[in-house]
Design a protein around this motif. Structure first.
Motif, PDB file in Angstrom:
ATOM      1  N   SER A  79       0.864  -1.177   0.000  1.00  0.00           N
ATOM      2  CA  SER A  79       0.000   0.000   0.000  1.00  0.00           C
ATOM      3  C   SER A  79       0.904   1.231   0.000  1.00  0.00           C
ATOM      4  CB  SER A  79      -0.910   0.027   1.224  1.00  0.00           C
ATOM      5  OG  SER A  79      -1.796  -1.066   1.216  1.00  0.00           O
ATOM      6  N   GLU A  90      -4.098   1.054  -2.145  1.00  0.00           N
ATOM      7  CA  GLU A  90      -4.071  -0.322  -1.645  1.00  0.00           C
ATOM      8  C   GLU A  90      -4.432  -1.330  -2.732  1.00  0.00           C
ATOM      9  OE1 GLU A  90      -5.474  -2.076   2.617  1.00  0.00           O
ATOM     10  OE2 GLU A  90      -7.066  -1.243   1.356  1.00  0.00           O
ATOM     11  N   LEU A 199       3.393   0.965   3.020  1.00  0.00           N
ATOM     12  CA  LEU A 199       2.893  -0.011   3.992  1.00  0.00           C
ATOM     13  C   LEU A 199       2.920  -1.400   3.359  1.00  0.00           C
ATOM     14  CD1 LEU A 199       1.156   2.794   4.460  1.00  0.00           C
ATOM     15  CD2 LEU A 199      -0.116   1.358   6.064  1.00  0.00           C
ATOM     16  N   THR A 201       1.924  -4.852   3.490  1.00  0.00           N
ATOM     17  CA  THR A 201       0.806  -5.310   4.319  1.00  0.00           C
ATOM     18  C   THR A 201       0.627  -6.822   4.267  1.00  0.00           C
ATOM     19  OG1 THR A 201      -0.290  -3.194   3.875  1.00  0.00           O
ATOM     20  CG2 THR A 201      -1.637  -4.955   4.797  1.00  0.00           C
ATOM     21  N   TRP A 203      -1.998  -9.865   5.665  1.00  0.00           N
ATOM     22  CA  TRP A 203      -3.338 -10.040   6.241  1.00  0.00           C
ATOM     23  C   TRP A 203      -3.910 -11.414   5.919  1.00  0.00           C
ATOM     24  CZ3 TRP A 203      -2.510  -7.867   1.533  1.00  0.00           C
ATOM     25  CH2 TRP A 203      -3.399  -8.141   0.483  1.00  0.00           C
ATOM     26  N   SER A 247       4.506   0.615  13.387  1.00  0.00           N
ATOM     27  CA  SER A 247       3.796  -0.534  12.820  1.00  0.00           C
ATOM     28  C   SER A 247       2.376  -0.523  13.372  1.00  0.00           C
ATOM     29  CB  SER A 247       4.497  -1.842  13.163  1.00  0.00           C
ATOM     30  OG  SER A 247       4.553  -2.046  14.555  1.00  0.00           O
ATOM     31  N   ASN A 252      -9.259  -7.545   9.378  1.00  0.00           N
ATOM     32  CA  ASN A 252      -9.821  -7.534   8.025  1.00  0.00           C
ATOM     33  C   ASN A 252     -11.329  -7.805   8.105  1.00  0.00           C
ATOM     34  OD1 ASN A 252     -10.190  -7.610   5.261  1.00  0.00           O
ATOM     35  ND2 ASN A 252      -9.417  -9.702   5.025  1.00  0.00           N
ATOM     36  N   PHE A 273      -6.162   1.501   8.537  1.00  0.00           N
ATOM     37  CA  PHE A 273      -4.882   2.079   8.102  1.00  0.00           C
ATOM     38  C   PHE A 273      -5.110   3.332   7.258  1.00  0.00           C
ATOM     39  CE2 PHE A 273      -2.599  -2.342   8.178  1.00  0.00           C
ATOM     40  CZ  PHE A 273      -2.730  -2.369   9.560  1.00  0.00           C
ATOM     41  N   LYS A 294      -4.702  -8.131  10.264  1.00  0.00           N
ATOM     42  CA  LYS A 294      -4.103  -7.297   9.233  1.00  0.00           C
ATOM     43  C   LYS A 294      -2.989  -6.479   9.887  1.00  0.00           C
ATOM     44  CE  LYS A 294      -5.326  -3.913   5.626  1.00  0.00           C
ATOM     45  NZ  LYS A 294      -6.434  -3.150   5.003  1.00  0.00           N
ATOM     46  N   ALA A 296       0.822  -4.016   9.176  1.00  0.00           N
ATOM     47  CA  ALA A 296       1.763  -3.341   8.270  1.00  0.00           C
ATOM     48  C   ALA A 296       2.762  -2.502   9.054  1.00  0.00           C
ATOM     49  CB  ALA A 296       1.025  -2.454   7.275  1.00  0.00           C
TER      50      ALA A 296
END
Length: 871
Positions: A79, A90, A199, A201, A203, A247, A252, A273, A294, A296
């Motif tokens: 992202s 994203e 980011l 990510t 997830w 961080s 999700n 985020f 999730k 990042a």
């Protein structure tokens, strides 16, 4: 044997030959049929782009430059934020079908640079603007453009004019199958400093079946630079990252407050985020949280003009104290060298330019692998937690396909525009895949024949928008192509594969015979047959009154199908004589179809061309005199049987000899041709005199022949539109070389003039086959009227060169496929970037439609191979 070939060989003996981790993440999950739980079948509006950042998916995930395990339990993607956009970048942005003037269309710049079948090395490039991304501007301009105007693209907005963008280059290098190093480099292409936030990510897919697990999937903090991801089925993985600004953890799950107006149980939703980075909301809570589904790390950079920043990460099944040991970066060069060795072993020694075209095409094909999950019965009878089950859905789209329960890695046509398989697209994808990984190519062909795809009556699913639509039956042909490509590489043909797929193809062939030959006269229907707007009207609609559309292409495809089945049976019969009778059966069926095509009203002697015909009760049939690839499909069914094959199969030889004598004695049509002194027998739908007539049109630059290959509709119709009146309604078709100006099948594909690579591929294969039989005994003018005589093998070579020229640099350093955007691709950092479009302008050659259709357009790689095999 290269290191990559060794990995492929090791995978083939596993129960599941797939690599556990690969580029299996879709690039668009929103706007798909699977995510549509509404009563009206309006998938684009039920789950629009505006919901994707804050609403969890049911049937899969999406992201940029992403990977996942082969059940898509755990996902990784990037992202970005440029400090100006209203949302994190994203996922890729694009217009839904109702928003674009030519249907759905991605509005981003991204490129599949490299990949190998095991995915031990992969490269992806994304170009991110430094100005605010023009979401609303793209939507409004495209919405107000007419069908006659071109699409308004991201490069038209001016946002890239002064190089104010970042190159975001994502590279994956596996240490082993479950230990993956990730390198993300961000380069400021502008002359001035600019901020960017990254980011990376990780997830978990919020799948319904997780609810039955004893322990829910969880990502939890291990230390300042690592998290542990635990999943009952997948096992434990560790995500290591270099020191970051901060961080964050969230879950999700859907932000119901945004989607439905209902309150959320907490702040930790899918879009948390976005809120934290863009609007600085709940930053403290997200950074303090130590677990979730999730996660990042956040990297915030201020890059000077021309500056590059590199971030390294590692996703591994190993608990490591020193994940970035001294010299770890060497893994990228090492895996790159293995990729170079692999491609050097499978690509011909041509020019660097041609090898680049092939390698990027094949890389795109490999990046197009996607996890596809769709259980139709469950989808019809359950809710997504937002909309209750309704009668409109239960009895709506695909309700006849309750047996279909897909959860597989499948080659997609385009992971953004077409993130769902299409039956005939998949067959074409398998041909270039056979260059890379014959085992996976065979797996894909067998997969779509399995009982969780094929309907019990033998029909193959077309595509998720309407599984009951009918695509051309090209799977027997594709299976033979894959078989022959592998045999040419290894010297050994995989007869067990042919036997296995032959059994399933018989079921599908029988479905065609029983369902698509309404009158039982071997003239076939089929509707649009994958060619969207090729007809003067929608060929899938039921004809009024006592009319029936008898299709030249439906009949030709079935002739090709019968001949392919015969060829397959003959190949198997050379080792297993029990298939000899079956070869005879399909040969005799081919004879009947060839007779029907040539003698039952589809050939027009005045025009010397094949046409669809309207059969009207108590009236003369009406030929629809449209010169299109509908008529050219008659070239596709051609085969050569060598005498040594017939001599080894005495019953087959005896039967076809008897049948020939019988039919010739009774003045019946006979599709075979033998030449004095030849040891070969030609079997084809088209007799030689008609072949010459069709080739004269095919090779005429004022008709089918364009600088970039064969057009789907003859240029003759540019000044000679065809009009027909049916049931008091006038229908008209004319040459339309660019984007579609009709709304048929969504209006995003056009078969009324552009060049389509898969059809060109079959035409080239067929013309070459004729040339192998006739040699210099049949010469034609190419181009027509030029006085330049060629045999048909030379014609096939000329057609190949024209198709390949779409991708090559011309004397000015421009590639025709880039069209009006050549200025952008002349920049030093962009000159080697290629896109493999869905189709190409019939006159200019610029790419149109889906911009990443490296499924069937990657056939150009095999065309280049064949071009150099014949030299």
């Amino acid at each position: 044997m290269t290191a990559e070939h060794q990995r492929l060989a090791a995978n083939q003996i596993k129960k599941n030959p797939l690599e556990k981790w690969g580029p299996y993440l879709s690039e668009r999950q929103w706007g798909t049929v699977r995510e549509d739980y509404g009563p009206f079948g309006d998938a684009w509006n039920y789950f629009p782009y505006d919901h994707a950042h804050c609403r969890s998916y049911i049937w899969g995930e999406d992201g940029i430059a992403g990977i996942s395990d082969y059940f898509q339990n755990l996902c990784f993607a990037i992202s970005l934020w440029n400090g100006k956009d209203p949302l994190l970048k994203e996922r890729l942005y694009g217009l839904g079908n109702h928003d674009g003037n030519h249907g759905e269309d991605v509005k981003e710049l991204y490129y599949y640079l490299d990949n190998i079948p095991s995915h031990y090395y992969m490269e992806y490039l994304y170009k991110y603007p430094q100005q605010e991304f023009p979401y609303k501007h793209l939507l409004e301009v495209n919405k107000h453009r007419s069908k006659e105007e071109p699409e308004y693209e991201l490069l038209d907005t001016g946002i890239f004019d002064d190089n104010a963008y970042f190159d975001v280059h994502v590279t994956y290098a596996k240490k082993d199958s479950q230990d993956i190093f990730i390198r993300i480099s961000i380069t400021n292409r502008f002359t001035e400093a600019a901020p960017v936030t990254l980011l990376p990510t990780l997830w978990y897919y919020n799948r319904l079946s997780n609810r039955s697990l004893k322990e829910q999937p969880l990502i939890e903090k291990r230390d300042e630079n690592a998290v542990k991801a635990s999943h009952e089925r997948l096992g434990e993985y560790y995500f290591y990252y270099e020191p970051a600004s901060v961080s964050m953890f969230t879950n999700n799950v859907t932000n119901f407050e945004k989607v439905t107006g209902q309150p959320n149980p907490d702040i930790f939703t899918k879009d948390a985020f976005h809120e934290a980075i863009v609007r600085e909301i709940n930053v403290e809570e997200l950074t303090a949280k130590t677990s979730g589904t999730k996660f990042a790390p956040v990297y915030q950079f201020e890059l000077a003009g021309g500056e590059e920043k590199v971030v390294y990460l590692r996703l591994s099944d190993k608990d490591l104290d020193t994940p970035f040991e001294l010299g770890f970066q060497n893994i990228f060069n090492f895996r790159k060298s293995e990729a170079d060795a692999f491609y050097a072993s499978i690509l011909p020694a041509t020019t660097p330019e041609l090898n680049r075209i092939q390698r990027q095409a094949l890389a795109g094909l490999l990046w197009s692998k996607q996890y596809y999950h769709y259980d139709v019965e469950r989808w019809l009878t359950t809710t997504d937690g937002i909309t209750p089950v309704s009668a409109g859905k239960i009895h709506g789209r695909n309700h006849e396909w309750k047996h279909l329960k897909n959860q597989d890695i499948v080659l997609m046509p385009d992971k953004w525009e077409y993130p769902w398989y299409a039956a005939w697209d998949l067959a074409f994808h398998c041909i270039p895949m056979a260059m890379l990984d014959p085992g996976f190519a065979k797996h894909q062909l067998l997969l779509i024949m399995r009982e969780w795809y094929m309907k019990p009556d033998g029909q193959l699913p077309a595509y998720e928008w309407h599984f009951s639509d009918v695509n051309p039956p090209v799977h027997a042909w594709a299976a033979l192509q894959v078989y022959r490509i592998e045999k040419s590489k290894t010297g050994t043909g995989d007869i067990p594969f042919l036997k296995k797929i032959f059994q399933k193809l018989i079921i599908n062939f029988t479905w065609w015979i029983n369902r698509k030959d309404a009158s039982g006269n071997n003239i076939f229907q089929g509707g649009f047959l994958g060619l969207d707007n090729i007809g003067v009207f929608n060929r899938s609609l039921e004809m009024p009154g006592d009319m029936r559309l008898e299709q030249a292409d439906g009949t030709s495809w079935m002739g090709m199908y019968a001949l392919n089945m015969m060829d397959m049976a003959l190949e198997i019969a050379m080792e297993d004589e029990t298939f000899e009778d079956t070869a005879t059966k399909f040969f005799e069926h081919f004879v009947l179809i060839a007779e029907a095509l040539n003698q039952h009203g589809l050939w027009n002697e005045a025009d010397k061309f094949f046409y669809d015909t309207l059969a009207i009760a108590s009236s003369q049939p009406l030929q629809l005199r449209i010169q299109s690839i509908v008529g050219l499909t008659t070239l596709f069914a051609v085969s050569i049987i060598e005498n040594k094959v017939r001599d080894r199969l005495p019953d087959f030889k005896k039967r076809i000899t008897w049948l020939e004598n019988y039919r010739m004695r009774n003045h019946r049509f006979w599709p075979n041709e033998e030449r004095a002194g030849s040891d070969k027998l030609l079997i084809s739908l088209v007799p030689q005199d008609r072949l010459k007539s069709i080739l004269e049109r095919l090779l005429n630059e004022d008709e089918f022949l364009s600088p970039g290959g064969i057009r789907a509709l003859s240029k003759f119709h540019e000044t000679n539109p065809y009009t027909v009146t049916i049931d008091h309604v006038n229908y008209t078709i004319q040459y339309d070389p660019g984007d579609s100006t009709s709304n048929l099948f969504g209006g995003n594909s056009n078969w009324r003039g552009p060049v389509w690579i898969p059809i060109n591929y079959i035409i080239i294969q067929s013309v070459r086959r004729y040339g192998e039989f006739y040699g210099d005994g049949l010469l034609v003018e190419c181009p027509a009227g030029s006085g330049n005589k060629m045999n048909l093998v030379q014609v096939a070579e000329e057609l190949t060169n024209r198709v390949v020229s779409l991708f090559e640099k011309d004397v000015e350093g421009k590639r025709r496929l880039h069209g009006d955007y050549a200025w952008f691709y002349e920049k030093p950092e962009n000159e080697h970037l290629l896109l493999y479009y869905e189709y190409f302008h019939g006159d200019k050659g610029n790419g149109l439609g889906a911009s990443h259709q490296t499924g069937w357009t990657s056939l150009v790689a095999q065309l280049i191979n064949e071009l150099h095999e014949t030299k």
